[in-house]
Design an enzyme around this catalytic site. Sequence first.
Site, short mmCIF file in Angstrom:
data_model
loop_
_atom_site.label_atom_id
_atom_site.label_comp_id
_atom_site.label_asym_id
_atom_site.label_seq_id
_atom_site.Cartn_x
_atom_site.Cartn_y
_atom_site.Cartn_z
N GLY A 187 -49.55 -26.18 -27.03
CA GLY A 187 -48.19 -26.70 -27.20
C GLY A 187 -47.88 -27.84 -26.25
N TYR A 188 -46.58 -28.13 -26.10
CA TYR A 188 -46.09 -29.30 -25.38
C TYR A 188 -46.83 -30.52 -25.90
CZ TYR A 188 -43.09 -31.24 -21.84
OH TYR A 188 -42.07 -31.92 -21.21
N LEU A 189 -46.74 -30.65 -27.21
CA LEU A 189 -47.58 -31.61 -27.94
C LEU A 189 -47.24 -33.06 -27.60
CD1 LEU A 189 -47.49 -29.86 -31.45
CD2 LEU A 189 -49.13 -29.54 -29.59
N HIS A 194 -52.42 -34.82 -29.18
CA HIS A 194 -52.45 -33.76 -30.20
C HIS A 194 -52.18 -34.36 -31.58
CE1 HIS A 194 -51.14 -31.39 -26.52
NE2 HIS A 194 -52.23 -30.75 -26.90
N GLN A 213 -57.05 -17.90 -19.73
CA GLN A 213 -57.81 -19.06 -19.27
C GLN A 213 -57.21 -19.68 -18.00
OE1 GLN A 213 -57.13 -21.34 -23.08
NE2 GLN A 213 -57.01 -23.09 -21.72
N GLY A 228 -59.87 -32.47 -28.34
CA GLY A 228 -59.82 -33.77 -27.67
C GLY A 228 -60.97 -33.92 -26.67
N GLN A 235 -65.01 -28.72 -22.37
CA GLN A 235 -64.54 -27.75 -23.38
C GLN A 235 -65.20 -28.01 -24.73
OE1 GLN A 235 -60.39 -26.06 -23.71
NE2 GLN A 235 -60.18 -27.66 -25.24
N SER A 280 -50.55 -32.69 -21.29
CA SER A 280 -49.27 -31.98 -21.15
C SER A 280 -48.88 -31.87 -19.68
CB SER A 280 -49.38 -30.58 -21.76
OG SER A 280 -49.77 -30.69 -23.12
N ARG A 281 -49.88 -31.86 -18.80
CA ARG A 281 -49.61 -31.69 -17.36
C ARG A 281 -49.06 -32.96 -16.71
NH1 ARG A 281 -54.25 -27.91 -17.71
NH2 ARG A 281 -53.47 -25.88 -17.05
O1 PAF Z 1 -57.38 -27.39 -24.90
C1 PAF Z 1 -56.50 -26.52 -25.00
O2 PAF Z 1 -55.32 -26.82 -25.18
C2 PAF Z 1 -56.90 -25.05 -24.84
O3 PAF Z 1 -57.93 -24.90 -23.92
C3 PAF Z 1 -57.24 -24.40 -26.19
C4 PAF Z 1 -58.46 -25.03 -26.81
C5 PAF Z 1 -56.07 -24.50 -27.13
C6 PAF Z 1 -57.54 -22.91 -25.95
O4 PAF Z 1 -56.46 -22.24 -25.40
#
Ligand code: PAF
Length: 298
Positions: A37-39, A43, A67, A153, A159, A192-193
């Site tokens: 979220g906080y798109l 995104h 996480q 992304g 990731q 988002s941060r």
């Molecule tokens: O990249 C993210 O926003 C998160 O790590 C994800 C892939 C949605 C998993 O919670």
Amino acid sequence: MIVLTEIKDVREHLRAERFAAAKEGRELQIGFVPTMGYLHEGHASLLRSARMDNDLVVLSIFVNPIQFGPNEDFDRYPRDSDKDMALAKREGVDIVFLPSVDEMYPQPTKTRILVSELTDHLCGATRPGHFDGVTTVVGKLLHIVAPHRAYFGQKDAQQVAVVTQMVIDLNMDVEIVPCPIVREEDGLALSSRNVYLTPEERQAALVLSRSLRQAEQMAREREGATVAHILQELVRTIESEPAASLDYAEIRSFPSLASLPGSMRAKEAEGKLLIAIAVKFGTTRLIDNVILTMEGEK
Ligand code: PAF
């Protein structure tokens, strides 16, 4: 656009959509964009790719507690449901999956998906357990949505590598689609941060893209530039910014994330080179990277 909060409703809805398409003699192509979220426009670019490639687009919004480390920002992670819904609608999302923590983890989870080696370094070294939380939740979401394609992304390059490895190792029938980093006009990678940054830290954070641009130029253009030499310059540039506190700066091959000898000339590298950094500005930790395709010149 419909918003669903329960797993069984997502499954039921997608089953009905798949069935309707099959009755017309076609296979429904489902694109999935998992988010917390906080798109932002990063995104949005994932959603646009998903929209272009598929018949139906599913967006998940879930701030995944497992996480985040104990001293990380789970509680204060930014949330803005109204803004997220408006962006999702604008990008033509069909289904938003918005589960609660109880829906995703009705009891403490005893099962984790762990990807080894790839998670030992870079962000995995400073955020122990982070990627286990990511792969576990992404694995669960992929089981729930069962998409043809899932979009991630490249800003989170590690990731992308880790999730891709998980999908290969577990024979998951989904294509992981990496999408380019989206940047502000002045070079700051969207995150988002970024909202945590004070105006002064926001200005200081431009050192991320600036240092990476320099490193890229050195790797591509300076004949004898070695991995160690490029890293040295990268660190020097970041450390010249007084508000920046370096977490890591590394050059690795991508997507194996294998380390490279410091004495190797960048131009000698074959395939993709990942130049990745993580830097703190006040209490905000930001990551950025560049991925270069090298020709393996001798
Ligand atoms: O990249 C993210 O926003 C998160 O790590 C994800 C892939 C949605 C998993 O919670």
